[in-house]
Enzyme design. Structure first.
Site, short mmCIF file in Angstrom:
data_model
loop_
_atom_site.label_atom_id
_atom_site.label_comp_id
_atom_site.label_asym_id
_atom_site.label_seq_id
_atom_site.Cartn_x
_atom_site.Cartn_y
_atom_site.Cartn_z
N ILE A 13 0.72 -1.08 -0.03
CA ILE A 13 0.07 -0.08 0.22
C ILE A 13 1.10 1.34 -0.06
CG2 ILE A 13 -1.64 1.30 1.35
CD1 ILE A 13 -2.93 -1.31 2.15
N ASP A 60 12.95 3.15 12.36
CA ASP A 60 11.92 2.56 12.98
C ASP A 60 10.79 3.62 13.49
OD1 ASP A 60 10.14 1.24 14.93
OD2 ASP A 60 11.77 0.41 15.78
N TYR A 154 -4.44 -6.95 16.72
CA TYR A 154 -4.23 -5.83 15.69
C TYR A 154 -5.47 -5.56 15.37
CZ TYR A 154 -4.18 -4.70 10.60
OH TYR A 154 -4.12 -4.04 9.34
N LYS A 158 -5.84 -0.88 15.40
CA LYS A 158 -6.52 -0.11 14.39
C LYS A 158 -7.96 0.77 15.09
CE LYS A 158 -3.80 -1.15 11.23
NZ LYS A 158 -2.84 -0.36 10.68
#
Length: 259
Positions: A13, A60, A154, A158
């Site tokens: 992406i 990072d 995860y 989000k």
């Protein structure tokens, strides 16, 4: 001249967004980990072939010092910051809450939440320092809008990005800074395909059946270019009245599962 920073820009992406913004006439600072140097150089060459300027910054995103360096180097070498695309993130591993690794939990929080927070914070402060105005876009997910089996932490990260996007839009709106996030379902990237292989093995589900279950109403999956097209619009004046939103791009995936 319009200047953008894109994290996680080496592939998938992030790369698609970088190329799309370059086609929109935007110069791009590409950020990713040191191990992605070869892929970053390839993306940079593609951008320069489109007639735009590009620089590479490796490190990072969970490091505040690195993000400060990214912004200062971008401003010094390309010009004032107009757009921050906080795209970098990791998916973790297929798991349940009852058995989830704390090491993986910490890595997800460090990269997805802390890293995105630092991008939002330092980009917004730089835009204010420049006199205001700018666009910040983060990488959300449908998993932050509705619980989906197998990736609880995860999804939690989000959901945090969804909240962070709202708070950032609220705090910096009066300075002319807009903040939104894009929320795809499964996207055909290397990271997602690896996740599918893990899920297929864990659930003893044929890979093609798994792909079909994660597809949209039209039977297809989102591509990186689909997301890049949305991000292009979110960065443009055409979306000037849109802020604090997490925009779903899933081909009707969530609707399919709620029918």
């Amino acid at each position: 001249m319009t200047i953008a920073i894109i994290t996680g820009a080496a592939q998938g992406i992030g790369k698609a967004i970088a190329l799309r913004l370059a086609r929109d006439g935007i110069d791009v600072a590409l950020c990713d980990l040191q191990i992605q140097q070869t892929l970053l150089e390839n993306t940079k060459a593609n951008i320069e072939a489109l007639g735009r300027k590009s620089i590479i910054l490796m490190g990072d995103i969970s490091s505040s010092i690195f993000i400060e360096t990214v912004i200062s180097e971008t401003v010094s070498r390309l010009g004032p910051l107009d757009i921050m695309i906080a795209n970098a993130g990791i998916a973790g591993t297929y798991s349940k809450i009852s058995t989830h690794s704390l090491d993986v939990f910490d890595k997800l929080v460090q990269t997805n939440i802390r890293g995105t927070f630092l991008c939002y914070q330092h980009a917004a402060n730089q835009m204010v320092k420049q006199g205001g105005k700018g666009v910040i876009v983060g990488a959300g997910s449908v998993t932050g809008q509705q619980a989906l089996h197998g990736y609880p932490v995860y999804g939690m990260t989000k959901a945090a990005i969804r909240a962070l996007t709202q708070y950032t839009a609220q705090e910096f709106g009066k300075q002319g800074i807009r903040c939104n996030s894009y929320c795809p379902a499964s996207v055909e990237t290397e990271m997602v395909m690896k996740s599918f292989a893990t899920i297929a093995q864990a659930t003893k589900t044929p890979l093609e059946d798994l792909r079909a279950s994660y597809s949209g109403i039209n039977g297809g999956m989102c591509t990186p270019e689909d997301v890049a097209n949305l991000v292009s619009w979110l960065c443009s004046d055409e979306s000037s009245f849109l802020t604090g939103q997490s925009v779903t791009i899933d081909g009707g995936y969530l609707m399919k599962h709620n029918l």
